[in-house]
Design an enzyme around this catalytic site. Structure first.
Site, PDB file in Angstrom:
ATOM      1  N   HIS A 152      10.971  -6.703 -37.707  1.00  0.00           N
ATOM      2  CA  HIS A 152      11.711  -7.528 -38.514  1.00  0.00           C
ATOM      3  C   HIS A 152      11.416  -9.085 -38.157  1.00  0.00           C
ATOM      4  CE1 HIS A 152      14.295  -3.835 -39.099  1.00  0.00           C
ATOM      5  NE2 HIS A 152      13.567  -4.146 -40.164  1.00  0.00           N
ATOM      6  N   GLU A 155      13.518 -11.125 -36.023  1.00  0.00           N
ATOM      7  CA  GLU A 155      13.976 -10.668 -34.747  1.00  0.00           C
ATOM      8  C   GLU A 155      13.036 -11.209 -33.673  1.00  0.00           C
ATOM      9  OE1 GLU A 155      14.560  -6.511 -35.171  1.00  0.00           O
ATOM     10  OE2 GLU A 155      16.172  -7.035 -36.903  1.00  0.00           O
ATOM     11  N   HIS A 287      13.870  -4.536 -31.021  1.00  0.00           N
ATOM     12  CA  HIS A 287      14.629  -5.238 -32.347  1.00  0.00           C
ATOM     13  C   HIS A 287      15.646  -6.035 -31.706  1.00  0.00           C
ATOM     14  CE1 HIS A 287      13.137  -3.114 -35.858  1.00  0.00           C
ATOM     15  NE2 HIS A 287      12.608  -2.064 -35.041  1.00  0.00           N
ATOM     16  N   GLU A 368      17.612  -2.625 -29.153  1.00  0.00           N
ATOM     17  CA  GLU A 368      18.216  -3.701 -29.805  1.00  0.00           C
ATOM     18  C   GLU A 368      18.684  -4.806 -28.638  1.00  0.00           C
ATOM     19  OE1 GLU A 368      18.783  -4.291 -32.937  1.00  0.00           O
ATOM     20  OE2 GLU A 368      18.288  -2.558 -34.089  1.00  0.00           O
TER      21      GLU A 368
HETATM   22 ZN    ZN Z   1      15.209  -4.916 -36.440  1.00  0.00          ZN
END
Ligand code: ZN
Length: 744
Positions: A152, A155, A287, A368
């Site tokens: 992404h 990110e 992420h 994350e």
């Molecule tokens: Zn992501």
């Protein structure tokens, strides 16, 4: 300097300068924290950037949409996301700086690194992969672990963590015993930036952005969410497949647009090709943000992977080695659907495709990172160090993961050998090595028909979200119908369809699906796990339409057929199907044996008919694996072939003498010929020949004497003729006067 040259130079300067200014609408993006225990409170379509289960959800929305969250309990974290990004941007590598750093490290540590581009983005940028290992590029049967960053675009810390791993694994080699040991005994692959175009657009050029930068001219829209574009769970569950459900969208303007088809994007294709050509037993995809360690499945709250116990345990080990940024404990470990359900992410595909399709084990994790949106580079130092510890946990566990026994993949029935009238041997080969297969089960399926299904019976399909309905039909009195109360639905054939010879799948359908939002699919699968999409439907069909698909590329296999509908928005979502042909049906399935320890099986006393077989393997760790494709055997006891020989009865030693073998089979079966020249040499079985063919062969006899030339033919079912005997007299000199009256 001419004006033209000056203009050209100005153009170059303008084009080469990163565009850091942004338009007015970008300047008013808010980062909002909504205090809620349920994602259901979040209006659909908002971009979730951070999430603490049962506590809060962070979203980015334009200021003009703030009214949509009126009534929710929220606070503003940033009132201008892009302005904030501008203030901390320089702390992060630009794309070019990242590329340069990888190249410098690769040239500084040539003995333990190998830098390769595994593919290109839509705008032509390289997707770099750096391998760190003692013999990079060489498969030494070491456990392979893949680290990925920046699916992404916004990110940014996910790329920085990968670069930090690269720096540590190279600079600490030979200094730090843990790292040295891991580099010596693992293959470590690091792909810091899966989405180069998105990163350049977001970081270098100053836009808030999540997807890649593919342009869809028909929509005037940019970008696919790369982490929604993988093929899905590949475990046969319709809702786990790409484009099915959870936080995804078929709307090209959405932040979570899953793309026009699975692996439609260059970036996901690059990762797929890499996975298929390397033995990867574990991975981490980084992420941001929320300080979580996640594992599959992502598509379901309740479904667990077959390896859930160990997957969870290792996930917890990783999490409990990563301290949170505020020092209050560790990252939270959880199955990724706890966050929210989704389909088409890298983890579900890596686990499911490895397990069910490749017959291998891969433990994929998503981390994350970070407690906030874009920490300053200084604050990132803590994230780096802690996540190095987390990565080392997985690297250490990799050998244990690699030693897990996978499921027995579907075998392939390779051969039917006819041995005598009424009997033949089926043989097969294993789909994946190293599965400790204990025995095989062979099944014979009888009474096959490829039916014309006008939906009046409905006993040929599994239904979920589909039913039979009489309100609309193409032919009386029923059709199959997606029931509109469901978010998704499917109907899949109970039996697989044997695809022998040229074959088409056809049906009539009538649909009215919210255009570019709700979709119907027709798809097929060899193993009932991994489905390939034949076609997709959206918008309105304007009445019943006929659809027809060649199955020629699946010839020799057997296929499960599935219709699937995904309703991502309310509105039009009608999908009717009728008059499907051919739909497979078998009247019975007989288990011939369940404890075959060989890779073949002999069948006796078969009468004329067509038989269908499938086989599967068993191991102690996983139980029964999936069935092979169906192999059809057409067996007939019929008329044996016969032959005649024409050619000289006498000849000279050393002459090359030619004979014609006329072979005939009145059933027009394929014919095989065997010639015994009478001097100890023979032709072995040669063929196939068709009936009434003249086959010419010649032979040299090296000694004088009377030879009995013999020949025999058999048809493709093993039915043999009698021996045909043909005496030949060979002499040293030509005494043709003395030709004996030799008869057969
Ligand atoms: Zn992501």
């Amino acid at each position: 300097m001419s004006k033209r040259i000056l203009f050209a130079i100005l153009c170059i300067i303008i084009l080469a300068t990163p565009i850091l200014t942004v338009d007015a609408s970008d300047n008013s993006l808010y980062l909002i924290r909504i205090y809620t225990s349920s994602l259901d409170d979040i209006p659909i379509g908002f971009d979730i950037v951070g999430y603490k289960p049962n506590s809060w959800v962070d979203i980015i929305i334009p200021s003009y949409n703030l009214n949509l969250i009126d009534g929710l309990n929220y606070s503003i974290i940033l009132d201008d996301v892009v302005a904030y990004d501008n203030s901390i941007r320089d702390g992060y590598h630009s794309f070019d700086e990242m590329e340069l750093e990888l190249k410098e490290i690769a040239s500084s540590y040539p003995n333990i690194t190998m830098l390769t581009s595994i593919g290109r983005s839509w705008e032509g940028r390289d997707i770099w992969c750096l391998e760190v290992s003692d013999n990079p590029g060489v498969d030494e049967d070491e456990s392979g672990i893949l680290f990925m960053g920046l699916h992404h675009a916004r990110e940014w810390p996910s790329m920085e963590v990968c670069l930090y791993l690269v720096e540590e694994f190279t600079s600490q080699y030979g200094l730090n015993s843990t790292i040295t040991n891991l580099v010596d005994n693992r293959r470590i692959w690091i792909i810091p930036c899966v989405n180069p175009d998105g990163y350049v657009f977001s970081h270098d050029q100053g836009h808030d952005w999540r997807k890649n930068r593919r342009f869809f001219s028909e929509y005037n829209a940019y970008g696919v969410d790369i982490n929604r574009n993988y093929a899905g769970s590949c475990n046969g569950i319709a809702v786990g497949m790409w484009g099915s459900g959870g936080v995804i969208s078929h709307n090209p303007y959405s932040e979570t647009y899953c793309g026009p088809s699975p692996f439609s994007e260059f970036e996901t294709q690059a990762i797929k090709n890499f996975v298929l050509t390397h033995c990867i037993c574990a991975s981490i995809s980084y992420h941001t943000y929320s300080e979580l360690v996640l594992w599959p499945w992502g598509y379901s709250y309740t479904d667990k992977t077959p390896d859930d116990v160990l997957l969870k345990k290792i996930g917890e080990d990783i999490a409990y080695n990563i301290t949170r940024q505020d020092g209050s404990g560790f990252y939270t470990p959880t199955q990724s659907s706890k966050l929210y359900t989704t389909t088409g992410d890298s983890d579900d595909w890596l686990y499911g495709y490895s397990f069910y399709v490749l017959g291998r084990i891969c433990f994929p994790y998503t981390i994350e990172l970070c407690s906030s949106f874009h920490p300053s580079y200084r604050a990132l130092q803590q994230v780096f160090k802690e996540n190095l510890d987390g990565a080392i946990v997985l690297l250490r566990k990799a050998e244990e993961i690699q030693s897990i026994t996978p499921m027995v993949r579907p075998p392939t029935i390779t051969n039917v050998t006819y041995i005598s009238p009424g009997s033949y041997i089926l043989s097969w080969k294993l789909g994946n090595p190293g599965v400790d297969v204990k025995y095989f089960q062979l099944e014979e399926l009888e009474g096959y028909s490829g039916l014309y299904d006008n939906a009046d019976a409905g006993n040929l399909w599994f239904f979920d979200g589909f039913d039979r309905c009489s309100s609309k039909y193409h032919s009386r009195d029923y059709s199959y119908h997606f029931s509109s109360s469901n978010v998704y639905g499917y109907m899949s054939s109970i039996y697989p369809l044997p695809v022998n010879g040229s074959m088409n799948l056809s049906f009539w359908c009538l649909y009215n699906l919210e255009k570019d939002r709700n979709y119907g699919f027709v798809e097929v699968s060899r193993d009932g796990r991994n489905y390939e999409i034949l076609d997709s439907f959206t918008g309105s069909s304007n009445g019943w339409i006929y659809k027809n698909y060649s199955l020629d590329s699946y010839r020799g296999s057997s296929l499960y057929i599935r219709f699937r509908v995904i309703k991502s928005v309310s509105g039009n979502n009608d999908f009717f199907i009728d008059d499907i042909y051919p739909v497979p049906f078998f009247s019975s399935i007989n288990v011939i044996s369940s404890n075959i320890t060989d890779y073949s099986y002999k069948l006796y006393n078969k009468s004329n008919g067509v038989y269908y077989y499938r086989v599967r393997g068993y191991n102690d760790e996983r139980g029964w694996g999936d069935y092979s494709c169906i192999k059809s055997v057409r067996y007939r006891i019929d008329n044996p072939p016969y032959l005649k020989i024409h050619g000289p009865r006498i000849g000279l030693v050393g002459d090359n003498i030619s004979y014609t073998f006329n072979v005939v089979d009145i059933d027009n079966d394929n014919i095989f010929l065997y010639i015994d020249w009478g001097d100890g040499s023979n032709s072995v079985w040669i063929g196939p020949y068709s009936s009434n063919e003249d086959i010419r062969y010649s032979h040299i006899w090296n000694k004088s004497g009377l030879y009995i030339l013999k020949a025999i033919v058999k048809d493709e079912y093993g039915l043999e003729s009698n021996w045909y005997r043909y005496p030949v007299f060979i002499s040293k000199i030509g005494f043709f006067m003395l030709q004996p009256n030799l008869k057969k």
